[in-house]
Design a protein around this motif. Structure first.
Motif, PDB file in Angstrom:
ATOM      1  N   LEU A 183     -61.078  -0.424  -7.763  1.00 13.29           N
ATOM      2  CA  LEU A 183     -60.034  -0.171  -8.749  1.00 13.29           C
ATOM      3  C   LEU A 183     -60.575  -0.378 -10.155  1.00 13.29           C
ATOM      4  CD1 LEU A 183     -57.447  -3.101  -9.072  1.00 13.29           C
ATOM      5  CD2 LEU A 183     -59.769  -3.387  -8.255  1.00 13.29           C
ATOM      6  N   MET A 184     -59.811   0.112 -11.125  1.00 14.70           N
ATOM      7  CA  MET A 184     -60.112  -0.138 -12.530  1.00 14.70           C
ATOM      8  C   MET A 184     -58.808  -0.507 -13.220  1.00 14.70           C
ATOM      9  SD  MET A 184     -62.180   2.183 -15.373  1.00 14.70           S
ATOM     10  CE  MET A 184     -63.756   1.892 -14.550  1.00 14.70           C
ATOM     11  N   ALA A 234     -63.356   6.904 -11.461  1.00 15.47           N
ATOM     12  CA  ALA A 234     -63.642   7.956 -10.487  1.00 15.47           C
ATOM     13  C   ALA A 234     -62.400   8.286  -9.669  1.00 15.47           C
ATOM     14  CB  ALA A 234     -64.783   7.521  -9.562  1.00 15.47           C
ATOM     15  N   ASN A 235     -62.433   9.426  -9.015  1.00 11.20           N
ATOM     16  CA  ASN A 235     -61.269   9.923  -8.289  1.00 11.20           C
ATOM     17  C   ASN A 235     -60.859   9.038  -7.118  1.00 11.20           C
ATOM     18  OD1 ASN A 235     -62.751  12.480  -9.474  1.00 11.20           O
ATOM     19  ND2 ASN A 235     -60.598  13.051  -9.241  1.00 11.20           N
ATOM     20  N   ASP A 236     -61.776   8.241  -6.601  1.00 11.18           N
ATOM     21  CA  ASP A 236     -61.435   7.408  -5.442  1.00 11.18           C
ATOM     22  C   ASP A 236     -60.979   6.005  -5.840  1.00 11.18           C
ATOM     23  OD1 ASP A 236     -63.887   6.486  -6.347  1.00 11.18           O
ATOM     24  OD2 ASP A 236     -64.765   6.269  -4.350  1.00 11.18           O
ATOM     25  N   MET A 237     -60.705   5.782  -7.105  1.00  6.87           N
ATOM     26  CA  MET A 237     -60.288   4.458  -7.574  1.00  6.87           C
ATOM     27  C   MET A 237     -58.775   4.342  -7.697  1.00  6.87           C
ATOM     28  SD  MET A 237     -62.931   3.491 -10.652  1.00  6.87           S
ATOM     29  CE  MET A 237     -64.608   2.974 -10.334  1.00  6.87           C
ATOM     30  N   GLN A 238     -58.285   3.137  -7.477  1.00  7.64           N
ATOM     31  CA  GLN A 238     -56.915   2.779  -7.841  1.00  7.64           C
ATOM     32  C   GLN A 238     -56.920   2.386  -9.315  1.00  7.64           C
ATOM     33  OE1 GLN A 238     -53.720   2.187  -5.974  1.00  7.64           O
ATOM     34  NE2 GLN A 238     -53.082   2.090  -8.106  1.00  7.64           N
ATOM     35  N   ALA A 239     -56.021   2.952 -10.089  1.00 13.72           N
ATOM     36  CA  ALA A 239     -55.876   2.564 -11.494  1.00 13.72           C
ATOM     37  C   ALA A 239     -54.682   1.622 -11.626  1.00 13.72           C
ATOM     38  CB  ALA A 239     -55.672   3.784 -12.378  1.00 13.72           C
ATOM     39  N   VAL A 240     -54.865   0.579 -12.419  1.00 18.71           N
ATOM     40  CA  VAL A 240     -53.788  -0.358 -12.752  1.00 18.71           C
ATOM     41  C   VAL A 240     -53.711  -0.419 -14.269  1.00 18.71           C
ATOM     42  CG1 VAL A 240     -52.952  -2.729 -12.599  1.00 18.71           C
ATOM     43  CG2 VAL A 240     -54.146  -1.697 -10.648  1.00 18.71           C
ATOM     44  N   VAL A 241     -52.538  -0.174 -14.825  1.00 17.81           N
ATOM     45  CA  VAL A 241     -52.375  -0.153 -16.280  1.00 17.81           C
ATOM     46  C   VAL A 241     -51.369  -1.210 -16.690  1.00 17.81           C
ATOM     47  CG1 VAL A 241     -52.955   2.299 -16.393  1.00 17.81           C
ATOM     48  CG2 VAL A 241     -50.564   1.637 -16.206  1.00 17.81           C
ATOM     49  N   GLY A 247     -53.785  14.768 -12.159  1.00 19.26           N
ATOM     50  CA  GLY A 247     -53.847  14.965 -10.719  1.00 19.26           C
ATOM     51  C   GLY A 247     -54.205  13.734  -9.929  1.00 19.26           C
ATOM     52  N   HIS A 248     -54.133  12.544 -10.565  1.00 17.21           N
ATOM     53  CA  HIS A 248     -54.528  11.311  -9.892  1.00 17.21           C
ATOM     54  C   HIS A 248     -53.277  10.536  -9.476  1.00 17.21           C
ATOM     55  CE1 HIS A 248     -57.549   8.278  -8.893  1.00 17.21           C
ATOM     56  NE2 HIS A 248     -56.664   7.376  -9.287  1.00 17.21           N
ATOM     57  N   GLU A 249     -53.073  10.397  -8.190  1.00 19.99           N
ATOM     58  CA  GLU A 249     -51.853   9.763  -7.678  1.00 19.99           C
ATOM     59  C   GLU A 249     -51.921   8.240  -7.718  1.00 19.99           C
ATOM     60  OE1 GLU A 249     -48.017   9.490  -6.192  1.00 19.99           O
ATOM     61  OE2 GLU A 249     -49.075  11.256  -6.901  1.00 19.99           O
ATOM     62  N   ALA A 250     -53.100   7.665  -7.478  1.00 21.35           N
ATOM     63  CA  ALA A 250     -53.239   6.222  -7.314  1.00 21.35           C
ATOM     64  C   ALA A 250     -53.309   5.497  -8.661  1.00 21.35           C
ATOM     65  CB  ALA A 250     -54.467   5.891  -6.478  1.00 21.35           C
ATOM     66  N   VAL A 251     -52.173   5.435  -9.342  1.00 19.95           N
ATOM     67  CA  VAL A 251     -52.085   4.690 -10.603  1.00 19.95           C
ATOM     68  C   VAL A 251     -50.745   3.984 -10.627  1.00 19.95           C
ATOM     69  CG1 VAL A 251     -51.322   6.822 -11.762  1.00 19.95           C
ATOM     70  CG2 VAL A 251     -52.028   4.839 -13.118  1.00 19.95           C
ATOM     71  N   ALA A 252     -50.760   2.715 -11.027  1.00 18.97           N
ATOM     72  CA  ALA A 252     -49.536   1.918 -11.045  1.00 18.97           C
ATOM     73  C   ALA A 252     -49.500   1.037 -12.280  1.00 18.97           C
ATOM     74  CB  ALA A 252     -49.433   1.058  -9.785  1.00 18.97           C
ATOM     75  N   VAL A 253     -48.294   0.776 -12.745  1.00 19.28           N
ATOM     76  CA  VAL A 253     -48.050  -0.118 -13.872  1.00 19.28           C
ATOM     77  C   VAL A 253     -47.922  -1.544 -13.346  1.00 19.28           C
ATOM     78  CG1 VAL A 253     -46.344  -0.776 -15.622  1.00 19.28           C
ATOM     79  CG2 VAL A 253     -46.952   1.635 -15.306  1.00 19.28           C
ATOM     80  N   ASN A 272     -67.949  11.036 -12.690  1.00 18.71           N
ATOM     81  CA  ASN A 272     -67.673  12.470 -12.810  1.00 18.71           C
ATOM     82  C   ASN A 272     -66.241  12.705 -12.340  1.00 18.71           C
ATOM     83  OD1 ASN A 272     -67.961  15.239 -13.192  1.00 18.71           O
ATOM     84  ND2 ASN A 272     -68.850  15.570 -11.166  1.00 18.71           N
ATOM     85  N   PHE A 273     -65.286  12.262 -13.157  1.00 17.53           N
ATOM     86  CA  PHE A 273     -63.888  12.420 -12.778  1.00 17.53           C
ATOM     87  C   PHE A 273     -63.531  13.903 -12.753  1.00 17.53           C
ATOM     88  CE2 PHE A 273     -59.371  12.873 -13.591  1.00 17.53           C
ATOM     89  CZ  PHE A 273     -58.828  11.998 -12.666  1.00 17.53           C
ATOM     90  N   GLU A 274     -62.965  14.344 -11.644  1.00 14.58           N
ATOM     91  CA  GLU A 274     -62.612  15.755 -11.483  1.00 14.58           C
ATOM     92  C   GLU A 274     -61.108  15.942 -11.590  1.00 14.58           C
ATOM     93  OE1 GLU A 274     -64.184  17.246  -7.845  1.00 14.58           O
ATOM     94  OE2 GLU A 274     -66.277  16.837  -8.391  1.00 14.58           O
ATOM     95  N   LEU A 275     -60.690  16.849 -12.456  1.00 17.75           N
ATOM     96  CA  LEU A 275     -59.274  17.162 -12.593  1.00 17.75           C
ATOM     97  C   LEU A 275     -58.762  17.839 -11.330  1.00 17.75           C
ATOM     98  CD1 LEU A 275     -59.282  18.597 -16.211  1.00 17.75           C
ATOM     99  CD2 LEU A 275     -58.226  16.440 -15.496  1.00 17.75           C
TER     100      LEU A 275
END
Length: 296
Positions: free
Chosen positions: A21-22, A100-107, A127-133, A160-163
């Motif tokens: 994750l990032m 990267a596309n395989d990461m979970q994002a936390v904001v 287009g990235h589903e795995a993001v949460a507040v 190489n983040f892909e849209l």
């Protein structure tokens, strides 16, 4: 995979499990654009990347020679005070910080999800589903005993983040104007009531709101504990606001497309399908010639 909110405890569990994750700190202050990064450097969740609203999450361009106001670059995805960068430019920034596309994002932020919501929406738009507040922001993290760091931002390997196909809908000024007064569009304005009514306008050249818009200040989504209100309460409040309007026709906006996101996220938490964002918002609308303005 977390796609809307996650708690401080859930984030701690992900970190303990060394999940891929990032974390992004989006703290900001419109009145003092440098203060967010200063606060980040004083204390942030260890390893978090700072996402500056003006630099990373907007494409302000160069100041106009006459007005002095920054003008969006030609490839910007919206106008207004905080123009959206193109999806391609945003993907370049994500790659630059190593996301990267395989990461979970936390904001998160320190501002009631006002600014981190922008990055949440932009990642969905990319287009990235795995993001949460992070519900409750840095305050909730610290209240549960979460560690903070004053270290400088870590170095990153280029990714190489892909849209991918957008997961959320962006609406432009011409779309809003074309549908105005014709049905099939329900505008929700997230600004404070005084600005919505046109009694004060500290940021834009014209006071008022888009004709027919409903007003729900974004702060109404947050409870006294600093977290989003429970889903049943949010649903009841939005149903009362909509008063029979079809939720699927909702288009969210605010002053510059930032504080509209808590309303958009709150509707999803309440069980409504994803709704649209007018990112240019009032700051673009009121600067566009011949568009109507309503007060009161």
């Amino acid at each position: 995979m977390y796609t809307t909110l996650l708690s401080a405890e859930q984030l701690a569990a992900l970190l303990d499990a060394r999940a891929r994750l990032m974390i992004f700190d989006c703290t900001f202050d419109l009145a003092d654009p440098k203060s967010g990064e200063k606060q980040y450097l004083q204390a942030h969740i260890p390893g978090a990347v700072y996402a500056h609203l003006d630099h990373a999450l907007s494409d302000k361009g160069t100041p106009d020679a006459q007005s002095g106001e920054p003008q969006p670059h030609q490839d910007a995805a919206s106008g207004g005070r905080h123009p959206l960068p193109s999806r391609e430019k945003f993907a370049m920034w994500l790659s630059g910080v190593g996301f990267a596309n395989d990461m979970q994002a936390v904001v998160y932020d320190r501002n009631g999800a006002n600014y981190c919501g922008r990055l949440w929406w932009m990642l969905k738009w990319a287009g990235h589903e795995a993001v949460a507040v992070l519900d409750g922001g840095l305050q909730a993290w610290q209240a549960t005993g979460g560690a903070v760091s004053a270290d400088t931002e870590p170095s990153h390997f280029q990714s190489n983040f892909e849209l991918r196909a957008p997961l959320r809908t962006l609406v432009r000024t011409q779309d809003v104007a074309r549908r105005l007064g014709r049905g099939g569009q329900t505008l929700i304005d997230a600004r404070a009531p005084q600005r919505f009514r046109g009694e004060v306008e500290p940021l834009d050249p014209v006071a008022g709101h888009i004709p027919g818009a409903l007003n729900r200040p974004f702060v109404q989504n947050i409870g006294t504990d600093g977290r989003f209100k429970p889903a049943p309460q949010l649903r009841a409040e939005f149903e009362q606001l909509l008063a029979g309007h079809d939720p699927s026709t909702v288009v969210h906006h605010c002053g510059s497309g930032v504080s509209a996101i808590p309303n958009l996220l709150a509707m999803e938490l309440a069980g409504f399908a994803p709704t649209a964002l007018y990112a240019g918002s009032w700051s673009e609308w009121c600067r566009t010639p011949d568009l109507p303005v309503e007060k009161g």
